[in-house]
Design a protein around this motif. Structure first.
Motif, PDB file in Angstrom:
ATOM      1  N   ILE A 230       0.871  -1.186   0.000  1.00 58.38           N
ATOM      2  CA  ILE A 230       0.000   0.000   0.000  1.00 58.38           C
ATOM      3  C   ILE A 230       0.905   1.232   0.000  1.00 58.38           C
ATOM      4  CG2 ILE A 230      -1.694   1.312   1.345  1.00 58.38           C
ATOM      5  CD1 ILE A 230      -2.743  -1.362   2.424  1.00 58.38           C
ATOM      6  N   CYS A 255      -7.418  -1.944  12.054  1.00 58.51           N
ATOM      7  CA  CYS A 255      -6.802  -2.861  11.080  1.00 58.51           C
ATOM      8  C   CYS A 255      -6.941  -4.293  11.611  1.00 58.51           C
ATOM      9  CB  CYS A 255      -5.324  -2.502  10.900  1.00 58.51           C
ATOM     10  SG  CYS A 255      -4.438  -3.726   9.923  1.00 58.51           S
ATOM     11  N   PRO A 256      -7.587  -5.168  10.873  1.00 59.10           N
ATOM     12  CA  PRO A 256      -7.871  -6.505  11.414  1.00 59.10           C
ATOM     13  C   PRO A 256      -6.627  -7.362  11.630  1.00 59.10           C
ATOM     14  CG  PRO A 256      -8.498  -6.385   9.107  1.00 59.10           C
ATOM     15  CD  PRO A 256      -8.151  -4.993   9.534  1.00 59.10           C
ATOM     16  N   THR A 257      -5.534  -7.020  10.960  1.00 57.58           N
ATOM     17  CA  THR A 257      -4.335  -7.841  11.139  1.00 57.58           C
ATOM     18  C   THR A 257      -3.285  -7.135  11.996  1.00 57.58           C
ATOM     19  OG1 THR A 257      -3.340  -6.982   9.126  1.00 57.58           O
ATOM     20  CG2 THR A 257      -4.673  -8.969   8.895  1.00 57.58           C
ATOM     21  N   CYS A 259      -1.432  -4.659  11.416  1.00 57.15           N
ATOM     22  CA  CYS A 259      -0.152  -4.527  10.700  1.00 57.15           C
ATOM     23  C   CYS A 259       0.229  -3.067  10.473  1.00 57.15           C
ATOM     24  CB  CYS A 259      -0.186  -5.306   9.390  1.00 57.15           C
ATOM     25  SG  CYS A 259      -1.266  -4.602   8.158  1.00 57.15           S
ATOM     26  N   MET A 260      -0.468  -2.143  11.156  1.00 52.91           N
ATOM     27  CA  MET A 260      -0.153  -0.726  10.942  1.00 52.91           C
ATOM     28  C   MET A 260       0.311  -0.076  12.250  1.00 52.91           C
ATOM     29  SD  MET A 260      -3.591   0.325   8.885  1.00 52.91           S
ATOM     30  CE  MET A 260      -2.925   1.530   7.779  1.00 52.91           C
ATOM     31  N   ILE A 269       3.159   0.422   7.412  1.00 55.10           N
ATOM     32  CA  ILE A 269       2.351  -0.794   7.198  1.00 55.10           C
ATOM     33  C   ILE A 269       3.287  -1.969   6.956  1.00 55.10           C
ATOM     34  CG2 ILE A 269       0.616  -1.909   5.720  1.00 55.10           C
ATOM     35  CD1 ILE A 269      -0.359   0.891   4.928  1.00 55.10           C
ATOM     36  N   CYS A 274      -0.750  -7.629   5.738  1.00 53.43           N
ATOM     37  CA  CYS A 274      -2.019  -7.014   5.299  1.00 53.43           C
ATOM     38  C   CYS A 274      -2.865  -8.040   4.551  1.00 53.43           C
ATOM     39  CB  CYS A 274      -1.680  -5.827   4.389  1.00 53.43           C
ATOM     40  SG  CYS A 274      -3.079  -5.213   3.447  1.00 53.43           S
ATOM     41  N   ASN A 275      -4.153  -8.087   4.887  1.00 52.70           N
ATOM     42  CA  ASN A 275      -5.009  -9.034   4.151  1.00 52.70           C
ATOM     43  C   ASN A 275      -5.884  -8.342   3.103  1.00 52.70           C
ATOM     44  OD1 ASN A 275      -7.107  -7.898   5.553  1.00 52.70           O
ATOM     45  ND2 ASN A 275      -7.600  -9.692   6.782  1.00 52.70           N
ATOM     46  N   ARG A 276      -5.544  -7.134   2.740  1.00 51.88           N
ATOM     47  CA  ARG A 276      -6.213  -6.392   1.658  1.00 51.88           C
ATOM     48  C   ARG A 276      -7.701  -6.161   1.945  1.00 51.88           C
ATOM     49  NH1 ARG A 276      -0.956  -7.593   1.195  1.00 51.88           N
ATOM     50  NH2 ARG A 276      -0.119  -7.230  -0.867  1.00 51.88           N
ATOM     51  N   CYS A 277      -8.016  -5.858   3.216  1.00 55.21           N
ATOM     52  CA  CYS A 277      -9.426  -5.698   3.580  1.00 55.21           C
ATOM     53  C   CYS A 277     -10.014  -4.384   3.094  1.00 55.21           C
ATOM     54  CB  CYS A 277      -9.599  -5.829   5.083  1.00 55.21           C
ATOM     55  SG  CYS A 277      -9.191  -4.318   5.991  1.00 55.21           S
ATOM     56  N   MET A 278      -9.172  -3.416   2.764  1.00 52.10           N
ATOM     57  CA  MET A 278      -9.592  -2.103   2.228  1.00 52.10           C
ATOM     58  C   MET A 278     -10.042  -1.102   3.289  1.00 52.10           C
ATOM     59  SD  MET A 278      -9.218  -1.403  -1.040  1.00 52.10           S
ATOM     60  CE  MET A 278     -10.308  -0.068  -1.456  1.00 52.10           C
ATOM     61  N   HIS A 279     -10.057  -1.478   4.580  1.00 54.66           N
ATOM     62  CA  HIS A 279     -10.567  -0.528   5.574  1.00 54.66           C
ATOM     63  C   HIS A 279      -9.783   0.783   5.545  1.00 54.66           C
ATOM     64  CE1 HIS A 279     -12.094   1.316   9.168  1.00 54.66           C
ATOM     65  NE2 HIS A 279     -10.843   1.483   9.564  1.00 54.66           N
ATOM     66  N   CYS A 280      -8.449   0.668   5.676  1.00 54.69           N
ATOM     67  CA  CYS A 280      -7.653   1.899   5.782  1.00 54.69           C
ATOM     68  C   CYS A 280      -7.736   2.722   4.493  1.00 54.69           C
ATOM     69  CB  CYS A 280      -6.200   1.562   6.121  1.00 54.69           C
ATOM     70  SG  CYS A 280      -5.388   0.513   4.901  1.00 54.69           S
TER      71      CYS A 280
HETATM   72 FE1  SF4 Z   1      -4.889  -3.360   7.607  1.00 53.23          FE
HETATM   73 FE2  SF4 Z   1      -6.901  -3.808   5.903  1.00 53.23          FE
HETATM   74 FE3  SF4 Z   1      -5.373  -1.632   5.610  1.00 53.23          FE
HETATM   75 FE4  SF4 Z   1      -4.389  -4.074   5.072  1.00 53.23          FE
HETATM   76  S1  SF4 Z   1      -6.043  -3.027   3.954  1.00 53.23           S
HETATM   77  S2  SF4 Z   1      -3.350  -2.451   6.221  1.00 53.23           S
HETATM   78  S3  SF4 Z   1      -5.420  -5.332   6.633  1.00 53.23           S
HETATM   79  S4  SF4 Z   1      -6.724  -2.085   7.342  1.00 53.23           S
END
Ligand code: SF4
Length: 409
Positions: A230, A255-257, A259-260, A269, A274-280
Motif C-alpha cells: 500500500i 486494522c484486522p491484522t 499490521c499498521m 504498514i 495485510c489481508n487487503r481488507c480495504m478498511h484503511c
Molecule cells: Fe490493515 Fe486492511 Fe489496511 Fe491491510 S487493507 S493495512 S489489513 S486495514
C-alpha cells in the motif's frame, strides 16, 4: 375499475420514507392489474394470510427461465391478479442506463403489465411485477427486438452482477463491468436453460469493500485485490489528522491484522501481514493506495438461509488475473460446475455440497492446490492445517516458481 378502500396500507405512507404504497396507487389509476394487486394486498393485511401461489410452468419459447409464474388464490375476487407473473430482464453491467433506456423499459411494461417494477431484485435483474400468461410472448418479442434479454431464474445460473467498477471507482482492481458482461455472454445457455441442481450466482466486486455484497450473496464471489504494498502519502495522512481524524482510533486500531503503526509522524504498514481488507484505504483514500499487480480473489459458497442457514463464501483461489477475455476464469467456472453437478442433490447450493463432501475433495477435483489463504471464514479456521514441513515445502515451491516465473499467488 373497482375502487378499494386501503386503510391498513395507507398507514405505510405516513413514515418519512418514500412508500411503495404510494407508487402502487399511482400505477392503479392506469392498470387493472395494479389496482387489484392493491385490493388483494389490503385484504392480506386484514386477514394476515398470503394469497399468492406458484403453479404451472410459464415462460417464453426457447427459454426455461426468466419468468416466474405467480397466481392469486382469489381470482374471482381480484380478477386483475388471477395471473401475476414476474418477468426478469437482464440488467446492464453496473446498472448504468440512459434515461431513454429506462423509458423504453417502462413504456413496454405499461403496455403489457401492471406498470409495477422492482429496480432491482436482489440478484440484480430489472424485475417487472405482474402480467398475464397470454402477454408473455409479446413482452419478450418487444424487449428482445430492442436488445434486451431475460435474466435467470430457477435452477440456473442467475444473472451475474457487479459493482460500478471502473465506471465510477478509482480503486477497482479489475474491470468488473467487462467481466460481468463477458460472463453473461459466455454462459447464456446456463442462464436461460436451467440444468443445475439449484441456483448459481456470480457477483463481481472490484475490491474488498464489496459493493455488491458478493461475499454473502454469491455462490462465486470475485473480489478484486492487489499484490504490491500500500503506497502511503505521509503529508496526506497528516492532513487527515489536521482535519480531525483520529488516526490511531479510526485506522490503526481498526486494522484486522494489526499490521499498521502511527507515531504521530509516520504511518507504517507491514504489507506482508495485510489481508487487503480495504478498511484503511476506504477511510483515507487520498493518503493510501494499492500498488503492483491487480487481479481477484475467487471465493465460493455463500448463500442466504433457505434449506440450511446462511453461509459466507470461502477463499478458493487467492489470486487470479482478471483480464479480457477472462479465459482462466471461464474455465475455472466450468470445472466448479462439473464437480457440483456430479455431487449435488436437488436444491443443494455449492457451498452446502462443499460442507458435506469437504473442501479437500473439492480442491482435488478442480485441480487447485491447498494454500494457507483458504480459510473457512475471515480470521477463523483454515480448511487445511499446515505443519512445519508443509510450510517449508510451500516456501521451497514458491522460491522455485518465482525463479521460473510461474508464481501465481
Ligand atoms: Fe490493515 Fe486492511 Fe489496511 Fe491491510 S487493507 S493495512 S489489513 S486495514
Amino acid at each position: 375499475m373497482k375502487k378499494y378502500e386501503t386503510p391498513l396500507l395507507d398507514e405505510l405512507e405516513k413514515g418519512p420514507w418514500p412508500s411503495f404504497v404510494t407508487e402502487m396507487k399511482k400505477a392503479a389509476i392506469k392498470s387493472e392489474i395494479a389496482n387489484d394487486e392493491l385490493g388483494q394486498l389490503e385484504h392480506s393485511y386484514k386477514t394476515k394470510v398470503g394469497y399468492w401461489k406458484h403453479g404451472g410452468i410459464v415462460g417464453v419459447l426457447g427459454y426455461g427461465s426468466g419468468v416466474i409464474g405467480r397466481y392469486s388464490d382469489l381470482p374471482e375476487q381480484f380478477p386483475g391478479v388471477a395471473h401475476f407473473h414476474t418477468v426478469r430482464i437482464n440488467q446492464p453491467s453496473g446498472w448504468f442506463y440512459t434515461s431513454k433506456a429506462l423509458r423504453e423499459i417502462c413504456d413496454i411494461w405499461d403496455k403489457y403489465g401492471s406498470g409495477l417494477t422492482n429496480m432491482h431484485g436482489s440478484t440484480g435483474d430489472i424485475i417487472l411485477l405482474g402480467t398475464k400468461t397470454e402477454n408473455l410472448e409479446a413482452i419478450f418479442a418487444e424487449y428482445s427486438s430492442r436488445g434486451w434479454d431475460l435474466g435467470g431464474s430457477g435452477s440456473a445460473m442467475r444473472t451475474p452482477s457487479c459493482c460500478v467498477g471502473p465506471g465510477r471507482c478509482d480503486y477497482t482492481n479489475y474491470d468488473t463491468l467487462e467481466a460481468c458482461y463477458q460472463a453473461t455472454q459466455e454462459f447464456q445457455d446456463e442462464l436461460h436453460r436451467p440444468a443445475f441442481a439449484y441456483k448459481f450466482k456470480i457477483k463481481f466486486s472490484g475490491c474488498a469493500c464489496d459493493c455488491v455484497a458478493s461475499i454473502a450473496r454469491a455462490d462465486m464471489s470475485v473480489i478484486g485485490t492487489w499484490k504490491g504494498p500500500i503506497l502511503v502519502d505521509q503529508a496526506a495522512v497528516k492532513a487527515y489528522e489536521k482535519n480531525g481524524m483520529n488516526i490511531n482510533a479510526e485506522i490503526i486500531n481498526m486494522c484486522p491484522t494489526n499490521c499498521m503503526t502511527y507515531d504521530g509522524k509516520e504511518l507504517k504498514i507491514d504489507n506482508s501481514e495485510c489481508n487487503r481488507c480495504m478498511h484503511c484505504i476506504a477511510k483515507m483514500n487520498k493518503a493510501l493506495k494499492p500498488s503492483g499487480e491487480r487481479g481477484a480473489t475467487i471465493l465460493i459458497g455463500s448463500k442466504a438461509p433457505i434449506v440450511v442457514g446462511s453461509m459466507l463464501s470461502a477463499v478458493v483461489v487467492p489470486f487470479m488475473k482478471m483480464e479480457p477475455p477472462f479465459t482462466e476464469f471461464k474455465e475455472f467456472v466450468r470445472k466448479v460446475w462439473e464437480w457440483w453437478d456430479e455431487h449435488a442433490k436437488p436444491r443443494e447450493r455449492i457451498g452446502e455440497v462443499i460442507e458435506a463432501k469437504g473442501m479437500r475433495s473439492f480442491l482435488e477435483a478442480i485441480g487447485v492446490a491447498p494454500v494457507p489463504q483458504q480459510i473457512k471464514e475471515p480470521r477463523r479456521d483454515p480448511f487445511v492445517f499446515f505443519g512445519p514441513d508443509d510450510i517449508q515445502n510451500i516456501k521451497d515451491k514458491e522460491a522455485e516458481e518465482k525463479k521460473t516465473g510461474k508464481w501465481k499467488f
